[in-house]
Design a protein around this motif. Structure first.
Motif, PDB file in Angstrom:
ATOM      1  N   ARG B 281       0.825  -1.208   0.000  1.00 28.99           N
ATOM      2  CA  ARG B 281       0.000   0.000   0.000  1.00 28.99           C
ATOM      3  C   ARG B 281       0.852   1.248   0.000  1.00 28.99           C
ATOM      4  NH1 ARG B 281      -4.976  -0.319   1.653  1.00 28.99           N
ATOM      5  NH2 ARG B 281      -5.989  -2.247   1.074  1.00 28.99           N
ATOM      6  N   TYR B 284       2.031   2.107  -3.494  1.00 29.61           N
ATOM      7  CA  TYR B 284       1.010   2.813  -4.275  1.00 29.61           C
ATOM      8  C   TYR B 284       0.869   4.262  -3.820  1.00 29.61           C
ATOM      9  CZ  TYR B 284      -0.819  -1.324  -6.622  1.00 29.61           C
ATOM     10  OH  TYR B 284      -0.970  -2.420  -7.429  1.00 29.61           O
ATOM     11  N   ALA B 285       0.871   4.472  -2.500  1.00 28.53           N
ATOM     12  CA  ALA B 285       0.686   5.823  -1.969  1.00 28.53           C
ATOM     13  C   ALA B 285       1.837   6.735  -2.385  1.00 28.53           C
ATOM     14  CB  ALA B 285       0.568   5.772  -0.448  1.00 28.53           C
ATOM     15  N   GLY B 288       1.491   7.571  -6.018  1.00 30.38           N
ATOM     16  CA  GLY B 288       0.321   8.419  -6.280  1.00 30.38           C
ATOM     17  C   GLY B 288       0.552   9.848  -5.854  1.00 30.38           C
ATOM     18  N   ASN B 289       1.096  10.056  -4.667  1.00 29.55           N
ATOM     19  CA  ASN B 289       1.383  11.403  -4.179  1.00 29.55           C
ATOM     20  C   ASN B 289       2.431  11.302  -3.084  1.00 29.55           C
ATOM     21  OD1 ASN B 289       1.503  13.924  -3.025  1.00 29.55           O
ATOM     22  ND2 ASN B 289      -0.702  14.291  -3.150  1.00 29.55           N
ATOM     23  N   ALA B 291       4.363  13.489  -1.576  1.00 27.08           N
ATOM     24  CA  ALA B 291       4.300  14.430  -0.449  1.00 27.08           C
ATOM     25  C   ALA B 291       3.235  14.003   0.556  1.00 27.08           C
ATOM     26  CB  ALA B 291       4.007  15.833  -0.963  1.00 27.08           C
ATOM     27  N   ALA B 292       2.069  13.626   0.033  1.00 33.33           N
ATOM     28  CA  ALA B 292       0.982  13.224   0.926  1.00 33.33           C
ATOM     29  C   ALA B 292       1.347  11.949   1.675  1.00 33.33           C
ATOM     30  CB  ALA B 292      -0.310  13.022   0.127  1.00 33.33           C
ATOM     31  N   ALA B 293       2.014  11.019   0.971  1.00 32.42           N
ATOM     32  CA  ALA B 293       2.396   9.763   1.616  1.00 32.42           C
ATOM     33  C   ALA B 293       3.377  10.029   2.757  1.00 32.42           C
ATOM     34  CB  ALA B 293       3.004   8.812   0.588  1.00 32.42           C
ATOM     35  N   LYS B 294       4.357  10.897   2.491  1.00 34.17           N
ATOM     36  CA  LYS B 294       5.335  11.196   3.533  1.00 34.17           C
ATOM     37  C   LYS B 294       4.664  11.828   4.744  1.00 34.17           C
ATOM     38  CE  LYS B 294       9.388  13.073   2.330  1.00 34.17           C
ATOM     39  NZ  LYS B 294      10.372  13.820   1.514  1.00 34.17           N
ATOM     40  N   LEU B 295       3.730  12.756   4.483  1.00 39.70           N
ATOM     41  CA  LEU B 295       3.031  13.408   5.589  1.00 39.70           C
ATOM     42  C   LEU B 295       2.066  12.466   6.296  1.00 39.70           C
ATOM     43  CD1 LEU B 295       2.334  17.012   4.299  1.00 39.70           C
ATOM     44  CD2 LEU B 295       3.738  16.343   6.238  1.00 39.70           C
ATOM     45  N   SER B 296       1.830  11.297   5.713  1.00 43.72           N
ATOM     46  CA  SER B 296       0.977  10.333   6.395  1.00 43.72           C
ATOM     47  C   SER B 296       1.803   9.278   7.113  1.00 43.72           C
ATOM     48  CB  SER B 296       0.038   9.648   5.395  1.00 43.72           C
ATOM     49  OG  SER B 296      -0.781  10.614   4.799  1.00 43.72           O
ATOM     50  N   GLY B 354       3.341   7.035 -12.070  1.00 41.48           N
ATOM     51  CA  GLY B 354       3.336   6.172 -10.893  1.00 41.48           C
ATOM     52  C   GLY B 354       1.982   6.048 -10.222  1.00 41.48           C
ATOM     53  N   GLY B 355       1.909   5.158  -9.232  1.00 42.00           N
ATOM     54  CA  GLY B 355       0.704   5.014  -8.424  1.00 42.00           C
ATOM     55  C   GLY B 355      -0.356   4.093  -8.991  1.00 42.00           C
ATOM     56  N   VAL B 356      -0.182   3.638 -10.233  1.00 45.53           N
ATOM     57  CA  VAL B 356      -1.208   2.826 -10.873  1.00 45.53           C
ATOM     58  C   VAL B 356      -0.579   1.555 -11.424  1.00 45.53           C
ATOM     59  CG1 VAL B 356      -3.075   2.838 -12.546  1.00 45.53           C
ATOM     60  CG2 VAL B 356      -2.242   4.986 -11.629  1.00 45.53           C
TER      61      VAL B 356
END
Lengths: 525, 410
Positions: B281, B284-285, B288-289, B291-296, B354-356
């Motif tokens: 997961r 994929y994250a 996909g994004n 920056a968002a993945a790192k911040l999560s 990426g991401g797909v």
């Protein structure tokens, strides 16, 4: 020369109305700039300043707005930036538009290359000669061959102005020109703007720094919620002392309509109510690239359980930088400071550690930093809590889906299924997805950065209700917002920030939009 | 279960059937996986086309076996490449790494007389180290993967030539050759068919169907929307028919090729990891994004590092399979394999940004190329034209996807 000369105005914008899908960004705005006048535009974040300048410079082309623009007395209809530049209107954005690896001279004549007699080929002698002359005019001692990457932001700003002068600018628009500059560079730039006025160049300057405005402007126009509030005369002649006080500008800037509804605030009645959940002390962070600049400067604050604490500040005050640097050092270079969660020092050096410590950060820019737009709601909600959703080492998809379905109901996410791609949801629903992710991560402290930006009034109320619910459940909430009524409507206490520092702390009962704005515009010295 | 007519959802709690929602979900997931479904249809079309064109030669049992053995190593590479591309990176070095590992295995077995099992294990380890080397520069130093693996492409090719001193090394022990050429051994009484293959086929069928039933039951238990029963039954019948047909085809020749067992293990194992494990997961994250993945809280560097280690091991495995098939370690092995693997991934539904993508997609994409190769060779189209046609297929597949997305208005 007097600031209100008999001469005809350089620019008149009449009845400008600009609508974006769902929002009226400008309605019936009027702006008149006299000849060789320095005209400041003030307003809170989202008041419509940038949109107005985009209309003027042709970024929003003629036909996409209502109203008329007269430049030097002639009606004009710009279809793009080039068209407005041909008339001598040049806009310099806050994020400078220079190519870092090209030389100063090449940047000055980018798109306006000096070709001399052989069409299509650059005449380097002419380019360098003219560039030198322009650099002299803006007072930049560097050689025109120097790459732009090698000079500081202050000098880059001057290169931008030289670039504008090369286009024979008549009206120069500067968007927050001193936001990224230190005091010395700022003073130099302001002097240059005054000098240009003497050469007959009019200037529109957008700024939050009221001190600067009083220092150089002849007139200030205040915008609020996309309307012209008033135009105030700062000084009657270029050399006289300002006659307008900062107080008067502030009074005009605030007073947004209190048209939002807020839920009744509920109180948290747990045993540990009132105990401190988050303590930040001495937090100091440098800019990631410009190491001279402190973007967060010795900030200390506390948030108690069940409390909603606001952070007010204008663009560039350092609010997001504070939040992101506390949340796993996701921004800038850490210098000093410590973070305590529930009374114990927390390791927040990485994002996973910060999450572990009980922090959550809901970004102001959900598309860039919040969501995986090409993935579905289900997986976006689970992203921060995947390890906890494991069953025999792998993610329990059924549990995951159950969680998503739960939030779909409780947060009222409007979608046919939780397998909908997040990129296809409305802004409000996207925000609910991000919030769901962090609520499910079950943190002690939630830092919400502009949680209602760009979403409609109905969804805003739902988000407010969710935030109230979090506080009622004993979470500590740090609420960053540019909308003062929102902070006044939701928060128990409000901190104000300006230039990276905390400039005030006000209890809700004592706070007014004026008092907050006064702290938000308080500058150093 | 309720006594529902086939069209009703059979949730035991039986609230009013949310069929529209379930159907929407199904159609939606089909649309999001459009390229993959599209490619499955395209694969079937190509198979039928060449089946007719070659007068039935394509699906003869011996050709099916041949097809699998011919494409095994590309499929292994495509699976790894798909994961790399999902993470938002690229790996240009796999062809050279295939050659290098093949060469090293040859040195170990032919020159050093090492037992083949040990040599195989060491080869995979070499792949892991090579992957870790590249992953280190990409994830922790921050050099773009395009550059690092371009360097790796030169580096490993050069090392291959150094190790082999420009010569081919042969022959390999029979056990090692069997990785690429062997079949699982026949057991039991004489039937018309290959017995273990029948057993494996039956086992696969049972597992697939049981999984379908279990998933459906669990969905109902969690009170989630389930797909309509008729649709589900159709799906089960289709699965059963495909498995039975395939099993009988293989069982009427020498049975299941060893390389197919490896393939299936990877497909199931890595497919499961990408779909269900936390790290999958996170891949994929990140794609996909980022920056968002790192911040999560996604440990981005570690994930990227591991993705490249995985690619290294798979490239080593492909290298062994290829060397075993040639029965030699040669300096020119694996030329352009990286391009085949990348093409297979994109045909199979990966996205440049990426991401797909899915592991299954990589296999489908690889099979499209493989069947095209095999089919065109059977009807006597020259390799020159084959290249042209494969290029056009890649262009068409990705073009169709972009057109399809634009039509959807996003």
């Amino acid at each position: 020369m007097s600031a209100r000369p008999a001469g005809r105005p350089v620019l008149e914008m009449r009845g400008i109305t600009k609508t974006f899908p769902g929002v009226k960004a400008l309605s019936d705005v009027n702006l008149t700039v006299g000849p060789a006048e320095i005209h400041a535009i003030c307003g809170e974040n989202g008041a419509g300043k940038s949109t107005l300048m985009k209309v003027l410079s042709g970024v929003h082309p003629h036909g996409s707005y209502d109203g008329e623009i007269l430049f030097e007395g002639e009606p004009v209809a710009f279809k793009d930036i080039r068209a407005s530049e041909q008339h001598g209107i040049v806009i310099i954005h806050q994020e400078l538009a220079l190519v870092p690896y090209l030389s100063i001279a090449e940047n000055i004549f980018l798109g306006n290359e000096q070709t001399g007699s052989t069409k299509g080929f650059i005449d380097w002698n002419d380019t360098l000669r003219r560039a030198s002359a322009l650099l002299k005019r803006v007072g930049l001692p560097d050689k025109p061959q120097t790459p732009v990457a090698d000079i500081g932001v202050g000098k880059q700003q001057l290169v931008e102005i030289a670039k504008a002068l090369a286009k024979e600018v008549k009206l120069l628009i500067l968007d927050e020109p001193t936001a990224a500059l230190n005091d010395e560079d700022s003073a130099k730039l302001l002097d240059l703007i005054v000098e240009l006025r003497e050469q007959g160049i009019a200037c529109i300057i957008i700024s939050h720094k009221l001190g600067e405005i009083r220092q150089i402007a002849d007139t200030v126009t205040v915008l609020r919620d996309g309307r012209t509030i008033e135009s105030l005369t700062v000084r009657h002649s270029p050399d006289s002392a300002p006659e307008l006080s900062e107080e008067q500008i502030i009074r005009s800037m605030v007073g947004r309509d209190l048209d939002h509804r807020f839920p009744e605030r509920s109180t948290y009645a747990g045993e540990d109510a009132g105990s401190t959940a988050l303590t930040v002390s001495g937090w100091t962070v440098r800019h990631p690239v410009d190491h001279q600049r402190l973007v967060v400067d010795d900030v200390s604050l506390t948030v108690r359980r069940g409390e909603i604490v606001g952070i007010a500040g204008l663009m560039g005050a350092g609010r997001t930088e504070l939040a992101m640097s506390v949340f796993g050092r996701s921004y800038g270079r850490y210098v000093a400071g410590r973070v305590e969660v529930a009374g114990r020092e927390a390791d927040v050096r990485t994002v996973p550690a910060a999450i572990e410590a009980g922090l959550a950060y809901v970004t102001e820019d959900r598309k860039q930093y919040g969501l995986n737009l090409i993935d579905n709601i289900n997986r976006n909600i689970s992203l921060a809590s995947l390890p906890g959703m494991r069953r025999r080492g792998v993610v329990d998809e059924h549990h995951e889906r159950q969680v998503a379905e739960g939030y779909r109901t409780s947060m009222n996410i409007k979608t046919p299924t939780v397998f909908e791609q997040v990129g296809r949801l409305s802004g409000g629903n996207q925000q609910k997805v991000v919030l769901s992710r962090w609520i499910h991560a079950d943190p002690e402290v939630l830092i919400l950065d502009e949680p209602t930006r760009g979403i409609d009034v109905g969804a805003k109320f739902e988000i407010y209700t969710v935030i109230d619910g979090l506080a009622a459940a004993g979470k500590a909430v740090l609420f960053i917002s540019s909308e003062l009524p929102e902070l006044l409507g939701m928060c128990d206490r409000i901190y104000t920030m300006a230039e990276g520092r905390l400039t005030g702390e006000v209890a809700r009962a004592d706070a007014t939009q004026e008092s907050l704005m006064r702290h938000m515009t308080a500058t150093r010295s | 279960m309720t006594t529902a007519t086939p069209l009703h959802k059979d949730s035991p709690t039986g609230p009013p059937p949310a069929r529209p929602a379930a159907l929407t979900a199904l159609l939606d997931s089909m649309r999001t996986n459009m390229r993959q479904y599209g490619m499955l249809v395209a694969l079937l079309f190509i198979v039928v086309l060449f089946q007719i064109w070659t007068d039935g030669t394509l699906l003869l049992p011996n050709n099916v076996s041949n097809l699998i053995q011919q494409n095994g190593y590309i499929l292994i590479l495509a699976i790894g490449m798909m994961i790399v591309i999902i993470a938002g990176h690229i790996d240009l070095s796999v062809g050279s790494l295939v050659a290098f590992v093949g060469a090293m295995s040859a040195v170990m077995m032919v020159k050093q007389d090492m037992p083949w099992v040990l040599a195989l294990a060491l080869s995979l380890l070499i792949g892991a180290v090579a992957g870790a080397w590249q992953g280190f520069f990409i994830a922790y130093v921050g050099i773009p993967s395009f550059i690092v693996t371009l360097a790796g492409m030169l580096l490993f090719r050069g090392l291959t030539q150094i190790v082999l001193e420009g010569q081919s090394l042969a022959p390999f022990p029979e056990g090692f050759q069997n990785i690429a050429k062997g079949f699982i051994p026949e057991m039991g009484p004489y039937t018309q068919y290959h017995n273990p293959t029948l057993v494996l086929g039956a086992l696969a069928l049972a597992v697939l169907l049981l999984r379908e039933v279990r998933d459906r039951k669990r969905q109902a238990a969690y009170e989630l929307d389930v797909v309509p029963r008729s649709l589900w039954l159709t799906k089960c019948v289709a699965i059963a028919a495909a498995v039975i047909a395939f099993t009988l085809t293989l069982a009427s020749f020498h049975g299941v090729p060893v390389v197919m067992l490896i393939m299936c293990a990877l497909l199931i194992g890595l497919g499961y990891v990408m779909r269900n494990a936390v790290i999958g997961r996170h891949v994929y994250a990140l794609g996909g994004n980022k920056a968002a993945a790192k911040l999560s809280g996604v440990k981005d560097k570690r994930v990227v590092f591991l993705v490249f280690v995985n690619m290294g091991v798979l490239a080593a495995l492909a290298g062994c399979v290829y060397a075993a098939r040639l029965n030699a370690g040669t300096p020119q092995a694996g030329l352009n394999f990286e391009l085949e693997a990348i093409a297979a991934s994109f045909i199979g539904g990966a996205s440049m940004s990426g991401g797909v993508g899915t592991v299954m997609g990589a296999v489908i994409g690889g099979l499209v190329l493989g069947v095209l190769n095999n089919g065109m060779s059977l009807v006597g189209i020259g390799t020159d034209y084959q290249q042209v046609i494969k290029g056009l297929v890649l262009l068409a597949a990705v073009g169709f996807d972009i057109w399809n997305k634009r039509k959807a208005g996003r």
